[in-house]
Design an enzyme around this catalytic site. Structure first.
Site, short mmCIF file in Angstrom:
data_model
loop_
_atom_site.label_atom_id
_atom_site.label_comp_id
_atom_site.label_asym_id
_atom_site.label_seq_id
_atom_site.Cartn_x
_atom_site.Cartn_y
_atom_site.Cartn_z
N HIS A 46 0.90 -1.21 0.22
CA HIS A 46 -0.08 0.01 0.03
C HIS A 46 0.77 1.16 0.00
CE1 HIS A 46 -3.71 2.31 0.46
NE2 HIS A 46 -2.75 3.26 1.39
N ASN A 86 -3.03 9.21 -11.90
CA ASN A 86 -3.73 10.30 -11.12
C ASN A 86 -3.21 10.45 -9.97
OD1 ASN A 86 -5.43 10.74 -13.48
ND2 ASN A 86 -6.83 9.07 -12.76
N HIS A 99 -1.97 3.40 -8.49
CA HIS A 99 -2.25 2.67 -9.40
C HIS A 99 -2.01 3.37 -10.76
CE1 HIS A 99 -5.92 4.80 -8.42
NE2 HIS A 99 -6.34 4.63 -9.78
#
Length: 116
Positions: A46, A86, A99
Site C-alpha cells: 500500500h 492520477n 495505480h
C-alpha cells in the site's frame, strides 16, 4: 490498509479479473473501462499515491513501468497505449492506492485534457 479497496483486491477479498500477478504487483481489468483495453497496475504494497513514493520504492516502480508495455501488448495494444497516474485529489485520484491506468485498443485515443 484494511479499508483500501485495492488492498482488498490484492488480498482476494474482492473479486477481480486478473491479467497478471506476482509477489509484488497485480494487474486487473478496470470495472469501468474507457477503451477496449483498460487495466490497472498496482503494487501489492500500500502506497497512497505517486507523491508518496520514496527511494526504497525505486525497484518496485521500475518493475511496474517495465511490465506495463508487456501487458499492454499481450492485451492487444500493438500500436500504442496510454498510461495515466492520477495523483492526489486535484489530480483526479479516486482510490488512494497508487495505480497506473493502461488504456488502448482502439484506432486513436482522444487527445489530452484541455482547459476552456
Amino acid at each position: 490498509m484494511d479499508n483500501c479497496i485495492f488492498c482488498k483486491i490484492a488480498r482476494r477479498e474482492i473479486p477481480s479479473h486478473r491479467i497478471y500477478e506476482d509477489e509484488d504487483i497485480l494487474a486487473f481489468n478496470d470495472i469501468h473501462p474507457v477503451a477496449p483495453v483498460h487495466f490497472l497496475l498496482i503494487p501489492k504494497l500500500h502506497i497512497e499515491s505517486l507523491a508518496d513514493i520514496q527511494e526504497c520504492h525505486q525497484a518496485l516502480i521500475g518493475k511496474m513501468l517495465l511490465l506495463a508495455p508487456k501487458l499492454a501488448k499481450e492485451q492487444g495494444c500493438d500500436d500504442g497505449f496510454r498510461t495515466i497516474i492520477n495523483t492526489g485529489r486535484v489530480g483526479g485520484q479516486e482510490v488512494f492506492h497508487l495505480h497506473f491506468h493502461v488504456i488502448g485498443g482502439r484506432e486513436r485515443l482522444p487527445g489530452m485534457i484541455h482547459y476552456g
